[in-house]
Design a protein around this motif. Structure first.
Motif: not given
Length: 239
Positions: A23, A94-95, A98-100, A124
């Motif tokens: 990230k 998943k990341f 969640d973070e597009n 997802n």
């Protein structure tokens, strides 16, 4: 922070630690590569300097094999648990949802990657699959253009090792918008449901290799790398 076994680097980070670093690196516009390390790859690296260079040149070398975990314990290292390639991919998916961050799936047979994509979307919600290409694409230049035009920021490459790592190394500079590259081997087979993972009991106790061996006795030659690796670790004081 990295540990070294027979000249091969391994990252002691957990899934959460890797995601947090990714990230940060994505925010800074830095590309990251993830490669799974197990005793088989470490032993292959002893014979092939290019394999060792591919592993050590990656951003994150995840401790996929139970042998790496055992070696770390033998050397009083900091690796506390395995970080498997397929579970790392699941965490990244998943990341990404969640973070597009749009993803791209490249590799495996067409029916496998298509089914994997369907299941990934179901598992997802909201994830953006920017593109899919099977592993039989012959026009690499066209593929690179397709990935660039897709807007993908994370790509999973399932060509088998070291072919997938060589592909990543060769094309990273031409894929400026892609910030995360993971070579995932047979993970598309798992996500598609074509191949079933070992039961949780085997995964949680680090004996997934035993389940695979029982399911496919022909793997015995590959599995012999585990005791060979541990013997080298035990008697090689420099590593």
């Amino acid at each position: 922070m990295k540990e070294t076994y027979l000249g091969v680097h391994v990252s002691p980070l957990t899934y959460e630690g890797i995601i947090n670093e990714i990230k940060t690196r994505m925010t800074a516009g830095q590309q990251s590569t993830i490669i799974a390390v197990n005793p088989e790859k470490v032993m292959a690296a002893q014979k092939n300097p290019e394999v060792k260079q591919l592993i050590n040149g990656s951003t994150f070398q995840i401790p996929d094999g139970v042998g790496i975990l055992l070696a770390s314990k033998m050397k009083n290292g900091k690796i506390q648990s395995r970080v498997t390639g397929v579970d790392m991919m699941a965490r990244l998916l998943k990341f990404a949802a969640d973070e597009n961050h749009p993803i791209y799936l490249y590799g495996a047979k067409n029916e496998v990657v298509q089914k994997a994509a369907e299941n990934i979307k179901q598992q997802n919600p909201g994830i953006t699959i920017a593109g899919i290409t099977d592993g039989y694409e012959q026009d690499e230049e066209a593929l690179i253009q397709r990935i660039n035009e897709s807007g993908a920021e994370i790509i999973f490459v399932a060509l088998g090792s070291p072919k997938q790592e060589l592909w990543i190394k060769r094309n990273m500079d031409n894929l400026k918008n892609v910030l995360v590259f993971q070579g995932v081997g047979g993970s598309f087979d798992v996500f598609s449901g074509t191949v079933k993972r070992a039961p949780a009991l085997f995964r949680n106790t680090g004996t997934e290799w035993l389940y695979r061996l029982a399911s496919d006795p022909k793997r015995i030659k590959r599995q012999m790398n585990l005791p060979l690796f541990l013997m080298n670790i035990l008697f090689n004081r420099r590593n």
